[in-house]
Design a protein around this motif. Structure first.
Motif, PDB file in Angstrom:
ATOM      1  N   MET A   1      49.583  43.093  45.070  1.00 51.20           N
ATOM      2  CA  MET A   1      48.210  43.083  44.553  1.00 51.20           C
ATOM      3  C   MET A   1      48.065  42.117  43.377  1.00 51.20           C
ATOM      4  SD  MET A   1      47.330  47.138  44.492  1.00 51.20           S
ATOM      5  CE  MET A   1      47.452  48.150  45.966  1.00 51.20           C
ATOM      6  N   ILE A   2      49.033  42.155  42.472  1.00 51.38           N
ATOM      7  CA  ILE A   2      48.987  41.261  41.305  1.00 51.38           C
ATOM      8  C   ILE A   2      48.970  39.804  41.747  1.00 51.38           C
ATOM      9  CG2 ILE A   2      50.222  40.473  39.245  1.00 51.38           C
ATOM     10  CD1 ILE A   2      51.410  43.298  39.055  1.00 51.38           C
ATOM     11  N   GLY A   3      49.768  39.492  42.765  1.00 48.24           N
ATOM     12  CA  GLY A   3      49.865  38.112  43.228  1.00 48.24           C
ATOM     13  C   GLY A   3      48.534  37.517  43.631  1.00 48.24           C
ATOM     14  N   TYR A   4      47.628  38.350  44.130  1.00 47.38           N
ATOM     15  CA  TYR A   4      46.332  37.859  44.578  1.00 47.38           C
ATOM     16  C   TYR A   4      45.243  37.982  43.521  1.00 47.38           C
ATOM     17  CZ  TYR A   4      48.256  37.570  49.283  1.00 47.38           C
ATOM     18  OH  TYR A   4      49.015  37.222  50.372  1.00 47.38           O
ATOM     19  N   SER A   5      45.530  38.606  42.387  1.00 42.58           N
ATOM     20  CA  SER A   5      44.465  38.831  41.408  1.00 42.58           C
ATOM     21  C   SER A   5      44.923  38.683  39.968  1.00 42.58           C
ATOM     22  CB  SER A   5      43.869  40.229  41.599  1.00 42.58           C
ATOM     23  OG  SER A   5      44.847  41.234  41.372  1.00 42.58           O
ATOM     24  N   VAL A   6      46.057  38.020  39.756  1.00 41.18           N
ATOM     25  CA  VAL A   6      46.625  37.988  38.416  1.00 41.18           C
ATOM     26  C   VAL A   6      45.689  37.347  37.398  1.00 41.18           C
ATOM     27  CG1 VAL A   6      47.871  35.813  38.748  1.00 41.18           C
ATOM     28  CG2 VAL A   6      48.741  37.503  37.116  1.00 41.18           C
ATOM     29  N   ALA A   7      44.866  36.396  37.838  1.00 38.92           N
ATOM     30  CA  ALA A   7      43.969  35.717  36.903  1.00 38.92           C
ATOM     31  C   ALA A   7      42.692  36.501  36.628  1.00 38.92           C
ATOM     32  CB  ALA A   7      43.592  34.333  37.448  1.00 38.92           C
ATOM     33  N   GLU A   8      42.502  37.620  37.327  1.00 36.00           N
ATOM     34  CA  GLU A   8      41.265  38.384  37.159  1.00 36.00           C
ATOM     35  C   GLU A   8      41.336  39.356  35.980  1.00 36.00           C
ATOM     36  OE1 GLU A   8      40.357  40.261  40.855  1.00 36.00           O
ATOM     37  OE2 GLU A   8      40.422  38.372  41.980  1.00 36.00           O
ATOM     38  N   LYS A   9      42.526  39.534  35.408  1.00 41.91           N
ATOM     39  CA  LYS A   9      42.718  40.439  34.259  1.00 41.91           C
ATOM     40  C   LYS A   9      42.265  41.869  34.579  1.00 41.91           C
ATOM     41  CE  LYS A   9      44.122  37.072  31.599  1.00 41.91           C
ATOM     42  NZ  LYS A   9      43.905  35.947  32.535  1.00 41.91           N
ATOM     43  N   ARG A  10      42.625  42.340  35.756  1.00 36.61           N
ATOM     44  CA  ARG A  10      42.266  43.708  36.136  1.00 36.61           C
ATOM     45  C   ARG A  10      43.092  44.708  35.326  1.00 36.61           C
ATOM     46  NH1 ARG A  10      43.077  44.181  42.443  1.00 36.61           N
ATOM     47  NH2 ARG A  10      42.426  46.321  41.957  1.00 36.61           N
ATOM     48  N   PRO A  11      42.504  45.806  34.888  1.00 31.84           N
ATOM     49  CA  PRO A  11      43.279  46.819  34.157  1.00 31.84           C
ATOM     50  C   PRO A  11      44.231  47.560  35.078  1.00 31.84           C
ATOM     51  CG  PRO A  11      41.052  47.605  34.548  1.00 31.84           C
ATOM     52  CD  PRO A  11      41.072  46.160  34.993  1.00 31.84           C
ATOM     53  N   VAL A  12      45.249  48.146  34.503  1.00 32.61           N
ATOM     54  CA  VAL A  12      46.237  48.897  35.278  1.00 32.61           C
ATOM     55  C   VAL A  12      45.561  49.990  36.099  1.00 32.61           C
ATOM     56  CG1 VAL A  12      48.209  50.473  35.097  1.00 32.61           C
ATOM     57  CG2 VAL A  12      48.130  48.389  33.692  1.00 32.61           C
ATOM     58  N   SER A  13      44.535  50.602  35.540  1.00 32.63           N
ATOM     59  CA  SER A  13      43.853  51.696  36.236  1.00 32.63           C
ATOM     60  C   SER A  13      43.238  51.251  37.555  1.00 32.63           C
ATOM     61  CB  SER A  13      42.775  52.304  35.335  1.00 32.63           C
ATOM     62  OG  SER A  13      41.847  51.315  34.925  1.00 32.63           O
ATOM     63  N   ASP A  14      42.789  49.983  37.640  1.00 37.16           N
ATOM     64  CA  ASP A  14      42.222  49.465  38.887  1.00 37.16           C
ATOM     65  C   ASP A  14      43.281  49.417  39.988  1.00 37.16           C
ATOM     66  OD1 ASP A  14      39.786  49.188  37.741  1.00 37.16           O
ATOM     67  OD2 ASP A  14      39.613  47.032  38.086  1.00 37.16           O
ATOM     68  N   TYR A  15      44.461  48.893  39.628  1.00 34.52           N
ATOM     69  CA  TYR A  15      45.545  48.824  40.615  1.00 34.52           C
ATOM     70  C   TYR A  15      45.974  50.230  41.033  1.00 34.52           C
ATOM     71  CZ  TYR A  15      46.074  43.887  39.338  1.00 34.52           C
ATOM     72  OH  TYR A  15      45.862  42.554  39.130  1.00 34.52           O
ATOM     73  N   ALA A  16      46.066  51.126  40.066  1.00 39.81           N
ATOM     74  CA  ALA A  16      46.475  52.498  40.367  1.00 39.81           C
ATOM     75  C   ALA A  16      45.491  53.155  41.328  1.00 39.81           C
ATOM     76  CB  ALA A  16      46.591  53.303  39.080  1.00 39.81           C
ATOM     77  N   ALA A  17      44.191  52.935  41.083  1.00 32.31           N
ATOM     78  CA  ALA A  17      43.173  53.526  41.946  1.00 32.31           C
ATOM     79  C   ALA A  17      43.293  52.984  43.368  1.00 32.31           C
ATOM     80  CB  ALA A  17      41.787  53.244  41.386  1.00 32.31           C
ATOM     81  N   GLU A  18      43.586  51.692  43.484  1.00 35.94           N
ATOM     82  CA  GLU A  18      43.743  51.095  44.814  1.00 35.94           C
ATOM     83  C   GLU A  18      44.955  51.676  45.538  1.00 35.94           C
ATOM     84  OE1 GLU A  18      43.866  46.585  46.729  1.00 35.94           O
ATOM     85  OE2 GLU A  18      43.085  46.922  44.696  1.00 35.94           O
ATOM     86  N   LEU A  19      45.977  52.047  44.779  1.00 33.73           N
ATOM     87  CA  LEU A  19      47.167  52.679  45.354  1.00 33.73           C
ATOM     88  C   LEU A  19      46.985  54.191  45.526  1.00 33.73           C
ATOM     89  CD1 LEU A  19      49.903  50.812  43.285  1.00 33.73           C
ATOM     90  CD2 LEU A  19      49.607  50.669  45.760  1.00 33.73           C
ATOM     91  N   ARG A  20      45.864  54.703  45.024  1.00 38.41           N
ATOM     92  CA  ARG A  20      45.556  56.138  45.107  1.00 38.41           C
ATOM     93  C   ARG A  20      46.551  56.995  44.314  1.00 38.41           C
ATOM     94  NH1 ARG A  20      43.241  57.061  51.304  1.00 38.41           N
ATOM     95  NH2 ARG A  20      41.691  55.405  51.180  1.00 38.41           N
ATOM     96  N   ILE A  21      46.938  56.460  43.167  1.00 33.89           N
ATOM     97  CA  ILE A  21      47.744  57.217  42.222  1.00 33.89           C
ATOM     98  C   ILE A  21      47.138  57.014  40.836  1.00 33.89           C
ATOM     99  CG2 ILE A  21      49.883  57.073  43.565  1.00 33.89           C
ATOM    100  CD1 ILE A  21      50.814  54.822  41.752  1.00 33.89           C
ATOM    101  N   SER A  22      47.582  57.780  39.855  1.00 33.58           N
ATOM    102  CA  SER A  22      47.061  57.624  38.497  1.00 33.58           C
ATOM    103  C   SER A  22      47.751  56.459  37.787  1.00 33.58           C
ATOM    104  CB  SER A  22      47.290  58.912  37.704  1.00 33.58           C
ATOM    105  OG  SER A  22      48.677  59.103  37.468  1.00 33.58           O
ATOM    106  N   ALA A  23      47.125  55.991  36.720  1.00 34.68           N
ATOM    107  CA  ALA A  23      47.736  54.932  35.915  1.00 34.68           C
ATOM    108  C   ALA A  23      49.060  55.405  35.313  1.00 34.68           C
ATOM    109  CB  ALA A  23      46.776  54.483  34.820  1.00 34.68           C
ATOM    110  N   THR A  24      49.105  56.666  34.932  1.00 33.85           N
ATOM    111  CA  THR A  24      50.344  57.240  34.389  1.00 33.85           C
ATOM    112  C   THR A  24      51.451  57.200  35.443  1.00 33.85           C
ATOM    113  OG1 THR A  24      49.107  58.697  32.918  1.00 33.85           O
ATOM    114  CG2 THR A  24      51.391  59.297  33.382  1.00 33.85           C
TER     115      THR A  24
END
Length: 296
Positions: free
Chosen positions: A198-221
């Motif tokens: 996911m990072i590889g395709y959006s690293v320049a977008e400065k997405r917060p960790v919580s966005d990636y976690a939500a896409e993976l259906r897990i919490s940021a923690t």
């Protein structure tokens, strides 16, 4: 803003058309392919293809992420999908370059966490005579099966590739004192690899960790725990390391200015980008660029 790709994204070097969905493995003779290009493979990437280069004779230099690796045969170079790389070799070079669909390898190696780890990190693998006595016959068989196109060819190639990766992962495990992880750790590895993709395709977008976690259906923690278990660092540090890696590639391999690199990586303020880069590398982007471009 999606990050632009500044390097050719080939299927096979110099070719944008080869269909890996039908034929997921491509095997080249290193000497022949590099001779056609004056013994140089210029910087490029393969976003969904994995490279495994086996050199059994001669030497050269591999450049990856702004760093140079001296190739002393016999050796292996493992290049993950998406990593920019180039080769400069002597005319005496001998070996093979396998280009393999990443999805094919994911399915083939899914039962072994140690094999899957090889797919996500660039590696330079050098072993003793006993190790290469195991590996070399496998590549000779791969060459024979790849070129002969006999019955059950695809099945035999799958078996041979499985053996190659099994021996490589065992060799790496012996050297690094790593072993296969249990089921819970396998799941961590799966989450981590999905996060990296996911990072590889959006690293320049400065997405917060919580966005990636939500896409993976897990919490940021949970995602932070995964990253610390697999890589020993936080999810944010994984994102920052990928930013630095992309910055190094662009500074080393292009003629873009520091401000242009900063903009492509989503930084509106060049000064902030310079401070960010220096805080992670110890040097400013301009100093890094000057060092890697300085002639020997």
């Amino acid at each position: 803003m999606a990050m632009e790709k500044n390097f050719p994204n080939y299927r096979v070097y110099g070719d944008y058309e080869t269909d890996f969905s039908l034929h997921p493995v491509h095997l080249d003779d290193v000497n022949t392919s590099t001779q056609l290009n004056n013994w140089a493979i210029e910087p490029h990437r393969h976003d969904d293809l994995y490279h495994l280069a086996y050199f059994y004779g001669g030497d050269g230099v591999l450049y990856m992420k702004g760093e140079a690796l001296s190739l002393k045969a016999p050796c292996f170079c493992a290049i993950p999908a998406g990593d920019v790389h180039s080769f400069y070799v002597e005319q005496t070079i001998q070996g093979y370059l396998m280009t393999i669909s990443r999805s094919y390898l994911d399915e083939l190696l899914e039962s072994s966490a140690s094999c899957l780890r090889l797919l996500d990190r660039p590696s330079y693998i050098h072993g003793g005579k006993r190790f290469f006595a195991l590996i070399d016959p496998l590549f000779q068989q791969l060459k024979s099966e790849y070129t002969a196109r006999k019955q059950a060819r695809a099945l035999i190639i799958r078996a041979l590739i499985s053996l190659v990766f099994s021996y490589l992962s065992r060799h790496e495990a012996d050297n690094d004192r790593l072993s296969d992880q249990r089921s819970a750790e396998d799941l961590n590895l799966w989450y981590y690899r999905q996060f990296q993709n996911m990072i590889g395709y959006s690293v320049a977008e400065k997405r917060p960790v919580s966005d990636y976690a939500a896409e993976l259906r897990i919490s940021a923690t949970h995602l932070n725990r995964v990253c610390r278990a697999v890589a020993g660092k936080s999810a944010l540090k994984v994102i920052h390391d990928r930013l630095i890696s992309e910055a190094k590639v662009n500074l080393a391999y292009t003629f873009q200015s520091v401000s242009e690199v900063a903009y492509k990586l989503g930084f509106d303020d060049t000064s902030y980008f310079s401070r960010f880069f220096k805080s992670h590398t110890g040097v400013s982007p301009s100093v890094f660029k000057a060092r890697v471009r300085k002639p020997d």
